[in-house]
Design a protein around this motif. Structure first.
Motif, PDB file in Angstrom:
ATOM      1  N   ASP A   7      -2.754   8.892  -9.796  1.00 43.42           N
ATOM      2  CA  ASP A   7      -3.297  10.132 -10.241  1.00 43.42           C
ATOM      3  C   ASP A   7      -3.061  11.338  -9.583  1.00 43.42           C
ATOM      4  OD1 ASP A   7      -5.080  10.043  -8.535  1.00 43.42           O
ATOM      5  OD2 ASP A   7      -6.699   9.126  -9.786  1.00 43.42           O
ATOM      6  N   ARG A   8      -3.503  12.359 -10.129  1.00 42.07           N
ATOM      7  CA  ARG A   8      -3.170  13.707  -9.663  1.00 42.07           C
ATOM      8  C   ARG A   8      -3.917  14.033  -8.298  1.00 42.07           C
ATOM      9  NH1 ARG A   8      -1.753  18.852 -12.112  1.00 42.07           N
ATOM     10  NH2 ARG A   8      -2.644  20.315 -11.369  1.00 42.07           N
ATOM     11  N   ALA A   9      -5.304  13.398  -8.373  1.00 48.31           N
ATOM     12  CA  ALA A   9      -6.079  13.572  -7.107  1.00 48.31           C
ATOM     13  C   ALA A   9      -5.657  13.003  -5.928  1.00 48.31           C
ATOM     14  CB  ALA A   9      -7.558  13.163  -7.464  1.00 48.31           C
ATOM     15  N   SER A  10      -5.018  11.770  -6.072  1.00 49.68           N
ATOM     16  CA  SER A  10      -4.475  10.853  -5.021  1.00 49.68           C
ATOM     17  C   SER A  10      -3.049  11.521  -4.456  1.00 49.68           C
ATOM     18  CB  SER A  10      -4.195   9.592  -5.241  1.00 49.68           C
ATOM     19  OG  SER A  10      -3.318   9.072  -6.238  1.00 49.68           O
ATOM     20  N   LEU A  11      -2.271  12.113  -5.464  1.00 45.81           N
ATOM     21  CA  LEU A  11      -1.194  12.747  -5.039  1.00 45.81           C
ATOM     22  C   LEU A  11      -1.047  14.152  -4.273  1.00 45.81           C
ATOM     23  CD1 LEU A  11       1.417  12.208  -8.332  1.00 45.81           C
ATOM     24  CD2 LEU A  11       1.540  11.242  -5.834  1.00 45.81           C
ATOM     25  N   LEU A  12      -2.224  14.786  -4.697  1.00 46.64           N
ATOM     26  CA  LEU A  12      -2.615  16.207  -4.280  1.00 46.64           C
ATOM     27  C   LEU A  12      -3.099  16.092  -2.727  1.00 46.64           C
ATOM     28  CD1 LEU A  12      -3.528  18.402  -7.258  1.00 46.64           C
ATOM     29  CD2 LEU A  12      -1.378  18.244  -5.993  1.00 46.64           C
ATOM     30  N   ASP A  62       0.678  -1.302  -0.065  1.00 45.61           N
ATOM     31  CA  ASP A  62       0.073  -0.037   0.096  1.00 45.61           C
ATOM     32  C   ASP A  62       0.803   1.094  -0.098  1.00 45.61           C
ATOM     33  OD1 ASP A  62      -1.862   1.958   0.180  1.00 45.61           O
ATOM     34  OD2 ASP A  62      -2.531   1.308   2.320  1.00 45.61           O
ATOM     35  N   LEU A  63       0.762   2.040  -1.020  1.00 43.96           N
ATOM     36  CA  LEU A  63       1.572   3.093  -1.112  1.00 43.96           C
ATOM     37  C   LEU A  63       1.340   4.200  -0.255  1.00 43.96           C
ATOM     38  CD1 LEU A  63       3.315   5.124  -2.795  1.00 43.96           C
ATOM     39  CD2 LEU A  63       1.589   5.778  -4.305  1.00 43.96           C
ATOM     40  N   GLN A  64      -0.032   4.221   0.371  1.00 40.53           N
ATOM     41  CA  GLN A  64      -0.265   5.333   1.125  1.00 40.53           C
ATOM     42  C   GLN A  64       0.452   5.216   2.386  1.00 40.53           C
ATOM     43  OE1 GLN A  64      -1.908   7.364  -0.591  1.00 40.53           O
ATOM     44  NE2 GLN A  64      -2.480   6.004  -2.154  1.00 40.53           N
ATOM     45  N   GLU A  65       0.856   4.076   2.761  1.00 39.48           N
ATOM     46  CA  GLU A  65       1.479   3.845   4.212  1.00 39.48           C
ATOM     47  C   GLU A  65       2.932   4.406   4.016  1.00 39.48           C
ATOM     48  OE1 GLU A  65       2.313  -0.226   5.088  1.00 39.48           O
ATOM     49  OE2 GLU A  65       0.456  -0.748   4.565  1.00 39.48           O
ATOM     50  N   VAL A  66       3.339   4.742   2.983  1.00 34.78           N
ATOM     51  CA  VAL A  66       4.924   5.438   3.045  1.00 34.78           C
ATOM     52  C   VAL A  66       4.883   6.500   2.193  1.00 34.78           C
ATOM     53  CG1 VAL A  66       5.979   3.310   3.439  1.00 34.78           C
ATOM     54  CG2 VAL A  66       5.679   3.734   1.283  1.00 34.78           C
ATOM     55  N   ILE A  67       3.972   6.887   1.340  1.00 41.73           N
ATOM     56  CA  ILE A  67       4.198   7.861   0.217  1.00 41.73           C
ATOM     57  C   ILE A  67       5.120   9.239   0.804  1.00 41.73           C
ATOM     58  CG2 ILE A  67       1.889   8.929   0.482  1.00 41.73           C
ATOM     59  CD1 ILE A  67       2.270   9.366  -2.749  1.00 41.73           C
ATOM     60  N   GLU A  68       4.542   9.643   1.984  1.00 44.15           N
ATOM     61  CA  GLU A  68       5.117  10.957   2.621  1.00 44.15           C
ATOM     62  C   GLU A  68       6.553  10.930   3.140  1.00 44.15           C
ATOM     63  OE1 GLU A  68       1.937  12.796   5.236  1.00 44.15           O
ATOM     64  OE2 GLU A  68       0.677  12.713   3.595  1.00 44.15           O
TER      65      GLU A  68
END
Ligand code: NCD
Length: 287
Positions: A227-232, A190-196
């Motif tokens: 996509d852009r929305a998830s990155l932003l 899951d990218l969301q766990e580490v993206i920041e």
């Protein structure tokens, strides 16, 4: 040296580093960037290029072997040969057969070392150094030669942390992980766990042509989409890299974000490959 060539090419259209030398490009698998950037690189530093052309237009289509084909190309005495083929180990085989130096331009799912060089060059250009980088490699890590070569290249630096982000079936290969000596790594889906936490996120496509069962490809192809929305929606957005081509995993709406660096990354292939070609063919000790 790539830096130097990039600077010189911003001032002059052509350089003469490889004047009088010939690169033979033998690409037996589809390619846009790698083939063209090798060819542009050689022309821009004064050399010439002979392209083998599509396999269907050659005696490979009559059943001639890879070995005989490479032996023939080599017998015309090019100064360097760049080879891409779908068989793992084919670049090594070509190097064993040929007198001329051989550069691996991608052998099956195994390795893509010149892509790793331009990936490192791009990271260094953006961040000033490679040591200590935190990078997520996301996608079809099981079949991708770029993420495998990039992992091994990053492992030569200090304090690198790699996050392998993929569903279990597409996770990084055991031999890649087993070769890591310096870098620390973590596997997750899951990218969301580490993206920041990431400085860079390197995305790759699901490698359709490397699946034995087309059903598996269909099932896994939508596993991840950036996509852009998830990155932003995040406080911190990493720089986005991709070896390209992209299919569905990286939305074109990301392109306009300042963090999107993949087209610059692709252009860097010319400078990095020019530096490599110059070093391989030159008699000049300064090169
Ligand atoms: C990559 C390759 O051929 O391995 N493309 C490239 O060389 N830039 C990535 C890919 O095909 O997915």
């Amino acid at each position: 040296m790539a830096d130097h060539i990039q600077k010189e090419l911003s001032e002059e259209r052509m350089l003469d580093l490889c004047e009088g030398t010939i690169l033979a490009t033998v690409f037996l698998e589809p390619s846009t960037r790698t083939r063209l950037s090798f060819q542009f690189a050689m022309k821009k530093i004064g050399g010439s290029v002979i392209d083998f052309g599509p396999a269907e237009a050659t005696s490979l289509a009559k059943g001639e072997s890879f070995e005989d084909t490479l032996k023939m190309v080599d017998s015309y005495d090019p100064d360097v040969i760049a080879v891409r083929s779908k068989a793992n180990g084919s670049a090594q085989l070509a190097a064993d057969i040929c007198e001329s130096p051989v550069i691996n331009a991608g052998d099956g799912s195994n390795e893509h070392p010149t892509q790793a060089m331009l990936d490192l060059y791009t990271i260094r250009q953006i961040r000033g150094k490679i040591d200590g980088v935190k990078i997520g490699l996301m996608g079809d890590l099981a079949h991708s030669r770029t993420t495998s070569s990039l992992s091994m290249a990053l492992d030569k630096y200090n304090g690198v942390k790699i996050f392998y982000i993929a569903p279990e079936e597409l996770q990084a290969r055991r031999e890649t992980l087993g070769s890591m000596r310096n870098a620390t790594y973590q596997r997750l889906d899951d990218l969301q766990e580490v993206i920041e936490e990431l400085d860079f996120l390197y995305v790759t496509r699901v490698q359709r042509e490397r699946f034995n069962d087309p059903g598996d490809y269909e099932r896994l192809k939508g596993s991840y989409v950036l996509d852009r929305a998830s990155l932003l929606s995040h406080k911190k957005i990493p720089y986005i890299l991709h070896p390209l081509p992209r299919v569905d995993e990286l939305s074109p709406d990301v392109d306009a974000l300042p963090a999107a660096k993949y087209f610059e990354q692709a252009r860097n292939g010319v400078y990095v490959r020019a530096a490599l070609l110059a070093q391989v063919v030159s008699d000049d000790p300064l090169v």
